[in-house]
Design a protein around this motif. Structure first.
Motif, short mmCIF file in Angstrom:
data_model
loop_
_atom_site.label_atom_id
_atom_site.label_comp_id
_atom_site.label_asym_id
_atom_site.label_seq_id
_atom_site.Cartn_x
_atom_site.Cartn_y
_atom_site.Cartn_z
N GLN A 36 18.06 -7.43 -9.64
CA GLN A 36 18.77 -8.34 -8.74
C GLN A 36 19.38 -7.62 -7.54
N ARG A 37 19.79 -6.40 -7.76
CA ARG A 37 20.42 -5.64 -6.67
C ARG A 37 19.47 -5.44 -5.50
N ASN A 38 18.20 -5.16 -5.83
CA ASN A 38 17.22 -4.90 -4.77
C ASN A 38 16.27 -6.06 -4.56
N SER A 39 16.55 -7.20 -5.25
CA SER A 39 15.72 -8.42 -5.12
C SER A 39 14.25 -8.13 -5.43
N LYS A 40 14.03 -7.46 -6.55
CA LYS A 40 12.66 -7.12 -6.92
C LYS A 40 12.32 -7.69 -8.30
N LEU A 41 11.09 -8.18 -8.42
CA LEU A 41 10.51 -8.59 -9.70
C LEU A 41 9.46 -7.56 -10.06
N ILE A 42 9.61 -6.94 -11.25
CA ILE A 42 8.69 -5.88 -11.67
C ILE A 42 7.94 -6.37 -12.91
N ILE A 43 6.63 -6.38 -12.84
CA ILE A 43 5.78 -6.82 -13.94
C ILE A 43 4.95 -5.65 -14.43
N VAL A 44 4.95 -5.43 -15.75
CA VAL A 44 4.09 -4.42 -16.37
C VAL A 44 3.20 -5.13 -17.38
N TYR A 45 1.92 -4.78 -17.40
CA TYR A 45 0.99 -5.49 -18.29
C TYR A 45 -0.22 -4.62 -18.60
N ASP A 46 -0.90 -4.97 -19.72
CA ASP A 46 -2.18 -4.36 -20.06
C ASP A 46 -3.29 -5.36 -19.75
N LEU A 47 -4.40 -4.85 -19.27
CA LEU A 47 -5.51 -5.71 -18.86
C LEU A 47 -6.81 -5.20 -19.46
N VAL A 84 -8.80 -5.26 -9.11
CA VAL A 84 -7.94 -4.56 -10.07
C VAL A 84 -8.81 -4.20 -11.28
N SER A 85 -8.76 -2.95 -11.69
CA SER A 85 -9.54 -2.51 -12.84
C SER A 85 -8.74 -2.70 -14.13
N ALA A 86 -9.46 -2.88 -15.22
CA ALA A 86 -8.82 -3.00 -16.53
C ALA A 86 -8.12 -1.69 -16.89
N GLY A 87 -7.04 -1.78 -17.68
CA GLY A 87 -6.31 -0.59 -18.10
C GLY A 87 -4.94 -0.95 -18.63
N LYS A 88 -4.23 0.05 -19.10
CA LYS A 88 -2.89 -0.16 -19.64
C LYS A 88 -1.83 0.14 -18.59
N ASN A 89 -0.65 -0.44 -18.82
CA ASN A 89 0.52 -0.21 -17.97
C ASN A 89 0.24 -0.48 -16.49
N ARG A 90 -0.47 -1.56 -16.23
CA ARG A 90 -0.64 -2.01 -14.86
C ARG A 90 0.72 -2.51 -14.36
N ARG A 91 0.97 -2.37 -13.05
CA ARG A 91 2.32 -2.61 -12.55
C ARG A 91 2.28 -3.39 -11.23
N ILE A 92 3.15 -4.39 -11.13
CA ILE A 92 3.30 -5.18 -9.91
C ILE A 92 4.77 -5.18 -9.51
N VAL A 93 5.02 -5.00 -8.22
CA VAL A 93 6.39 -5.09 -7.69
C VAL A 93 6.40 -6.11 -6.56
N TRP A 94 7.23 -7.14 -6.72
CA TRP A 94 7.35 -8.19 -5.70
C TRP A 94 8.80 -8.25 -5.21
N THR A 95 8.99 -8.09 -3.92
CA THR A 95 10.31 -8.23 -3.32
C THR A 95 10.48 -9.68 -2.90
N TYR A 96 11.43 -10.36 -3.55
CA TYR A 96 11.58 -11.80 -3.33
C TYR A 96 12.77 -12.11 -2.42
N ASP A 97 12.80 -13.34 -1.95
CA ASP A 97 13.88 -13.83 -1.10
C ASP A 97 14.88 -14.57 -1.99
N LYS A 98 16.11 -14.10 -2.05
CA LYS A 98 17.12 -14.71 -2.90
C LYS A 98 17.38 -16.18 -2.54
#
Length: 459
Positions: A36-47, A84-98
Motif C-alpha cells: 500500500q505504501r508504494n501502491s503496488k500489487l505483486i503477483i507470484v505464480y507457477d505456470l 510468457v514461458s512456463a516456469g515457477k515463481n513467475r512475477r508480476i508487478v502492477w503500480t495502481y492508482d489509489k
C-alpha cells in the motif's frame, strides 16, 4: 517389410499426436501481495503448459462497481503479456492508482491463454456413448412423485446429475421452490397478463431443478441453457422420455466443462415436466432467472434415443400436412422413415434454429434435421409446446426443442414398455445430436482455451 511396418506405425502415432486435444495451461501456487505504501500489487505464480507453448498472461480486475478491466504488458511489469514461458515463481508487478483501485473491494483473476484455436471438428469426437450407457443404467426406472419408491428414485437421479456436474468442475446447486398450481398461475398471470397456464389446484409441488453453471468471463455475458427433464411419466420407466435427454445433457456437459467461455452456460435438469412443465415454469417465472440475467438461447433435449431407417417407422400427426406441407412431402418421399431429428422453434427462435441446422450440416453430416416453426407458441400445433422449451417461449426467450417426435416414433411412450428390451436406442443418432449441440454451444457461448485462477491478497 519390417521397415514398412515401422514407418506405418510412426505415421499412425504422429497422427494420434496431431489429433490429440491441446491442453490448457495450468496456474498454481498463486500469491498476491499489496504494497500500500508504494501502491503496488505483486503477483507470484507457477505456470505449466504441457505443450510448452508461449503464453499470454493478463490480470482481470473487477472493481466494487462491477466494472471489469484488463491489466497487461502495457501497464504492468514482469511475466505478463505475450510471450510468457512456463516456469515457477513467475512475477508480476502492477503500480495502481489509489483513486481508482481498492484492493479490498476488487476481484482479481490471473488469466493464462495459450492462444490455441479450438477445433470443433476434433472436440466433438470426444463424445463417448459408453459413458452415456453408464448414465442410462443408473437413471432408468420410474422417477416421479407418484409414491415413496418412485420419489426416492427421482431424488437419487437428481443427486446423480448434481454430482456429475460437481465431478466435472461445474458449479452445481438446486433451484428449490415449493408451489401449488394456483400459486404458479398467480405469478404467471402477474408477469405475462395471460390466462392460467396450468390447471388450478392447491396441491403443493416440491420442485428441485438441478443446475450446473459455467460462469461467462465477458463483462456483457449472456446465459445459454442446455436442459432436459429428469422425471418420468407415472407408470413408465422413462428410458426414452427422458433418460435419453438427460444422458445427452450430461455428455455435452462433460466435454464443454473443460473450457472457459465468454458467456455463461447453464445445464439444467428440470423436475416435474410430466406434471405440466411445473419445474421449468417455476424456474422461468419463480426466480430461477435473475433480473439482470439475459437469456441468449435455450436448447431442450427431450426424447432423442429412437431412430429407424425402416419404412413406416414415422407417423405424421393429423393436420400436419396442412401446417407443414413441405416437410410432410419430404417424409412421404422418404417412405416415412424415422431417421431424422426434429428441431422445433417459435418466431423468436428462428436464428437459433438455423444455427442448429447449419451446425449439423457443417460438423455432423450424417444427422438429418427437420425444422418446424411453431407459430404463436404452438397455438395451432399444441404438441410442439409440450416440453420445457415452451416455458422459455412464454418468457420471450429464444428456445429450441430437439427430439425424435415422441409418440409419432415411439409407440411405447408413457407406458411401462418405455424401457429395455422394448426400446432400442440408436446411439449413433444420439451421439450426432449431442455433437451438434456441443458445437452450437461452443459457437454461442464463445469457448476460449484459457485458464483463470482467483488471486487472494495479503498485505
Amino acid at each position: 517389410m519390417k521397415t514398412k511396418k515401422i514407418a506405418t506405425a510412426l505415421i499412425i502415432l504422429f497422427s494420434i499426436i496431431l489429433c490429440k486435444a491441446n491442453n490448457p495451461a495450468i496456474l498454481s501456487n498463486l500469491k498476491g501481495t499489496i504494497d500500500q505504501r508504494n501502491s503496488k500489487l505483486i503477483i507470484v505464480y507457477d505456470l505449466l503448459d504441457k505443450e510448452n507453448d508461449q503464453l499470454e498472461v493478463r490480470l482481470r480486475i473487477t472493481d466494487e462497481n462491477g466494472l471489469t478491466y484488463i491489466i497487461d504488458k502495457s501497464n504492468a511489469e514482469g511475466d505478463i503479456g505475450f510471450p510468457v514461458s512456463a516456469g515457477k515463481n513467475r512475477r508480476i508487478v502492477w503500480t495502481y492508482d489509489k483513486k481508482t483501485f481498492n484492493p479490498k473491494k476488487s476481484i482479481i483473476k490471473l488469466v493464462a491463454d495459450d492462444r490455441y484455436k479450438i477445433d470443433i471438428s476434433q472436440l466433438i469426437k470426444e463424445v463417448d456413448t459408453v459413458r452415456m450407457i453408464k448414465d442410462l443404467n443408473y437413471i432408468l426406472g420410474e422417477r416421479n412423485s407418484s409414491n415413496s419408491t418412485t420419489q426416492m428414485h427421482l431424488e437419487r437421479v437428481g443427486e446423480y446429475i448434481k454430482n456429475s456436474f460437481k465431478d466435472n468442475g461445474v458449479n452445481s446447486y438446486y433451484h428449490r421452490i415449493e408451489l401449488s398450481n394456483s400459486e404458479l398461475n398467480k405469478i404467471w398471470t402477474a408477469k405475462t397478463g395471460l390466462a392460467p397456464v396450468v390447471k388450478d389446484r392447491d396441491e403443493k409441488h416440491n420442485i428441485k431443478n438441478v443446475i450446473g453453471s459455467i460462469t461467462g468471463q465477458s463483462q456483457q455475458a449472456e446465459t445459454f441453457i442446455l436442459s432436459a427433464h429428469y422425471d418420468s411419466y407415472p407408470g413408465s420407466l422413462g428410458m426414452d422420455d427422458n433418460a435419453s435427454g438427460v444422458i445427452g445433457l450430461l455428455e455435452a456437459m462433460r466435454i464443454l466443462s473443460k473450457y472457459q467461455f465468454d458467456h455463461t452456460i447453464k445445464f439444467i435438469g428440470f423436475d416435474k415436466e410430466e406434471d405440466g412443465l411445473i419445474g421449468s415454469l417455476s424456474y422461468v417465472f419463480g426466480g430461477g432467472i435473475k433480473e439482470s440475467e439475459k437469456i441468449g438461447g435455450v436448447i431442450n433435449l427431450d426424447m432423442i434415443g429412437v431412430c429407424s431407417d425402416k419404412p413406416d417407422s414415422q407417423i405424421v400427426p393429423e393436420g400436419f400436412d396442412q401446417l407443414y406441407p413441405e416437410v410432410c412431402k419430404l417424409v412421404e418421399k422418404n417412405k416415412y422413415r424415422g431417421d431424422f431429428v426434429i428441431n422445433t422453434s417459435n418466431e423468436n427462435s428462428t436464428k437459433l434454429s438455423e444455427l442448429f441446422l447449419n451446425t449439423a450440416n457443417k460438423y455432423v453430416g450424417d444427422l438429418k434435421v427437420v425444422s418446424l416453426l411453431a407459430e404463436d407458441n404452438g397455438k395451432y400445433a399444441p404438441a410442439l409446446a409440450e416440453s420445457d422449451h415452451a416455458s422459455f417461449w412464454y418468457n420471450n426467450n429464444s428456445a429450441l426443442h430437439i427430439g425424435e417426435g415422441g409418440a409419432t416414433r415411439n409407440p411405447d411412450l408413457h407406458t411401462p414398455r418405455d424401457s429395455k428390451p422394448h426400446i432400442k436406442f440408436n446411439y449413433k443418432f444420439m451421439s450426432d445430436i449431442v455433437k451438434t449441440t456441443i458445437a452450437v454451444f461452443v459457437e454461442l457461448a464463445k469457448a476460449e482455451h484459457y485458464t483463470i485462477a482467483n488471486i487472494h491478497l495479503t498485505e
